[in-house]
Design a protein around this motif. Structure first.
Motif, short mmCIF file in Angstrom:
data_model
loop_
_atom_site.label_atom_id
_atom_site.label_comp_id
_atom_site.label_asym_id
_atom_site.label_seq_id
_atom_site.Cartn_x
_atom_site.Cartn_y
_atom_site.Cartn_z
N THR A 218 56.64 -82.64 -29.49
CA THR A 218 57.06 -81.31 -29.05
C THR A 218 56.70 -81.16 -27.58
O THR A 218 55.58 -81.49 -27.17
CB THR A 218 56.36 -80.21 -29.86
OG1 THR A 218 56.80 -80.28 -31.22
CG2 THR A 218 56.67 -78.83 -29.31
N CYS A 219 57.65 -80.68 -26.77
CA CYS A 219 57.41 -80.55 -25.33
C CYS A 219 57.61 -79.11 -24.88
O CYS A 219 58.55 -78.42 -25.32
CB CYS A 219 58.34 -81.47 -24.56
SG CYS A 219 57.94 -81.54 -22.78
N TYR A 220 56.73 -78.67 -24.01
CA TYR A 220 56.84 -77.37 -23.33
C TYR A 220 57.35 -77.65 -21.92
O TYR A 220 56.74 -78.39 -21.16
CB TYR A 220 55.48 -76.69 -23.30
CG TYR A 220 55.40 -75.46 -22.42
CD1 TYR A 220 55.99 -74.26 -22.82
CD2 TYR A 220 54.73 -75.49 -21.20
CE1 TYR A 220 55.90 -73.13 -22.02
CE2 TYR A 220 54.65 -74.37 -20.40
CZ TYR A 220 55.24 -73.19 -20.81
OH TYR A 220 55.16 -72.08 -20.02
N LEU A 221 58.49 -77.06 -21.57
CA LEU A 221 59.21 -77.38 -20.34
C LEU A 221 59.20 -76.17 -19.41
O LEU A 221 59.66 -75.08 -19.77
CB LEU A 221 60.65 -77.77 -20.69
CG LEU A 221 61.59 -78.19 -19.58
CD1 LEU A 221 61.11 -79.49 -18.92
CD2 LEU A 221 63.00 -78.37 -20.12
N THR A 222 58.70 -76.36 -18.19
CA THR A 222 58.59 -75.25 -17.25
C THR A 222 59.72 -75.22 -16.22
O THR A 222 59.76 -74.33 -15.38
CB THR A 222 57.25 -75.30 -16.49
OG1 THR A 222 57.14 -76.55 -15.79
CG2 THR A 222 56.08 -75.15 -17.44
N ASP A 223 60.65 -76.17 -16.28
CA ASP A 223 61.76 -76.19 -15.32
C ASP A 223 62.82 -75.16 -15.68
O ASP A 223 63.79 -74.98 -14.93
CB ASP A 223 62.41 -77.58 -15.30
CG ASP A 223 61.47 -78.65 -14.77
OD1 ASP A 223 60.53 -78.29 -14.03
OD2 ASP A 223 61.67 -79.83 -15.10
N SER A 224 62.67 -74.51 -16.81
CA SER A 224 63.63 -73.52 -17.28
C SER A 224 62.87 -72.33 -17.83
O SER A 224 61.78 -72.49 -18.39
CB SER A 224 64.52 -74.15 -18.36
OG SER A 224 65.48 -73.25 -18.82
N LYS A 225 63.45 -71.14 -17.70
CA LYS A 225 62.79 -69.91 -18.14
C LYS A 225 63.74 -69.05 -18.96
O LYS A 225 64.97 -69.17 -18.86
CB LYS A 225 62.28 -69.10 -16.94
CG LYS A 225 61.17 -69.74 -16.15
CD LYS A 225 60.76 -68.83 -14.98
CE LYS A 225 59.55 -69.38 -14.23
NZ LYS A 225 59.81 -70.71 -13.65
N ALA A 226 63.17 -68.15 -19.74
CA ALA A 226 63.90 -67.11 -20.43
C ALA A 226 62.94 -65.93 -20.59
O ALA A 226 61.73 -66.08 -20.45
CB ALA A 226 64.41 -67.58 -21.78
N MET A 227 63.50 -64.76 -20.88
CA MET A 227 62.67 -63.56 -21.04
C MET A 227 62.52 -63.21 -22.51
O MET A 227 63.51 -63.13 -23.25
CB MET A 227 63.25 -62.37 -20.29
CG MET A 227 62.34 -61.15 -20.33
SD MET A 227 62.88 -59.82 -19.22
CE MET A 227 64.28 -59.19 -20.16
N HIS A 228 61.28 -62.99 -22.91
CA HIS A 228 60.97 -62.61 -24.29
C HIS A 228 60.39 -61.21 -24.27
O HIS A 228 59.31 -60.97 -23.73
CB HIS A 228 59.95 -63.58 -24.90
CG HIS A 228 59.66 -63.32 -26.34
ND1 HIS A 228 58.39 -63.35 -26.86
CD2 HIS A 228 60.49 -63.01 -27.37
CE1 HIS A 228 58.44 -63.07 -28.15
NE2 HIS A 228 59.69 -62.86 -28.48
N VAL A 229 61.14 -60.27 -24.88
CA VAL A 229 60.67 -58.89 -24.92
C VAL A 229 59.45 -58.78 -25.81
O VAL A 229 58.48 -58.09 -25.50
CB VAL A 229 61.79 -57.95 -25.40
CG1 VAL A 229 61.28 -56.53 -25.53
CG2 VAL A 229 62.97 -58.01 -24.43
N GLY A 230 59.45 -59.50 -26.93
CA GLY A 230 58.27 -59.54 -27.80
C GLY A 230 58.27 -58.42 -28.82
O GLY A 230 58.74 -57.31 -28.57
N GLY A 231 57.75 -58.75 -30.00
CA GLY A 231 57.66 -57.73 -31.06
C GLY A 231 58.95 -57.56 -31.81
O GLY A 231 58.99 -57.64 -33.02
N GLY A 232 60.03 -57.34 -31.08
CA GLY A 232 61.34 -57.18 -31.68
C GLY A 232 61.34 -56.13 -32.77
O GLY A 232 60.67 -55.10 -32.69
N THR A 233 62.12 -56.37 -33.81
CA THR A 233 62.26 -55.37 -34.87
C THR A 233 61.01 -55.26 -35.74
O THR A 233 60.88 -54.30 -36.49
CB THR A 233 63.46 -55.72 -35.77
OG1 THR A 233 63.32 -57.07 -36.23
CG2 THR A 233 64.76 -55.60 -35.00
#
Length: 264
Positions: A218-233
């Motif tokens: 499993t790899c964690y990649l920092t060359d790409s990003k996305a936004m996570h609002v968190g919590g959701g429904t």
């Protein structure tokens, strides 16, 4: 040239505008170097209007309608059963992608030197632009105990969440959070999908462990990003969320520790 194909799988339960924003961000994301085969939305008996208008988007959306909430793991497996992509991206509806959120991790996975990477996550930020610490170690019974007592908040090294690390560099990790969870189709098939005994929570962690046992990285990649609002429904049902969180922890312990002293 044959491009790899991607299936995006989203489980929806009353996500409202979050789902629409997520789908819009998929539509706007760069798709250079791969083919977006489909976006499969599994609706777990929503009562809101979150599905309205999604058929008008210029991306190939398929909707599976469940007349009740089948749980997150089961719904993900529903989507995977009809997926045709080489890669599956399990994406929470409270995620918003940026321009390179898809193209960069797909390119990373396609490189020959990363052939043993079965799961990839990218750097997630919150609405304020702060990096969300989304990687974890595989838990031990002690780490679960420290977390339950809140001791890992004082001493981050005691918990399974890697909160003491700034998440500023690409590296191999035990687990990346399932909000953005890119999996090779062959890896998913070898693991056998998500364990549907997890209604919600820790099904992704359990999957990562199973993949590791089958020698996938499993790899964690920092060359790409996305936004996570968190919590959701899940914010709508805090008491229920606590129940399923505790239930999933017990299931993980009984399934994966089994009295093995190495997990103490």
């Amino acid at each position: 040239m044959t491009y790899p194909s991607l299936t995006i799988i989203i489980v929806n339960w009353n996500a409202g505008l979050q789902l629409k924003r997520c789908l819009n961000s998929i539509m706007l994301a760069d798709k250079d170097g791969f083919m977006l085969s489909e976006v499969i939305v599994i609706d777990n008996g929503s009562k809101d209007d979150s599905l309205s208008g999604i058929d008008l988007l210029s991306i190939p959306v398929k909707v599976i309608l469940n007349n009740s909430n089948h749980g997150f793991a089961a719904a993900c497996n529903q989507g995977a059963k009809i997926a045709i992509g080489n890669y599956f991206l399990f994406l929470n509806p409270d995620m918003q992608l940026f321009e390179n959120s898809l193209s960069v991790p797909i390119y990373f996975m396609q490189r020959n030197e990363n052939a043993e990477v079965g799961i990839c996550g990218i750097q997630l930020i919150n609405e304020s632009g702060k990096i969300v610490r989304t990687c974890a170690r595989f838990p031990t019974s002690y780490r679960f105990f420290w977390h339950a007592l809140g001791i890992d908040r004082i001493f981050p090294g005691l918990g399974h969440i890697m909160s003491g690390w700034d998440h500023g560099a690409t590296r191999t990790v035990d687990h990346v959070m399932g909000a953005f969870y890119l999996v090779r189709g062959v890896t998913f098939d070898q693991v056998g999908g998500f364990d549907e005994r997890y209604f919600v929570y820790l099904e992704d962690l359990d999957f990562s462990l199973s993949a590791k046992q089958k020698v996938w990285l499993t790899c964690y990649l920092t060359d790409s990003k996305a936004m996570h609002v968190g919590g959701g429904t899940s914010r709508q049902i805090k008491a229920t969320r606590l129940f399923y969180s505790l239930r999933s922890r017990l299931l993980y312990c009984f399934k994966n520790f089994k009295g093995n002293s190495s997990n103490q």
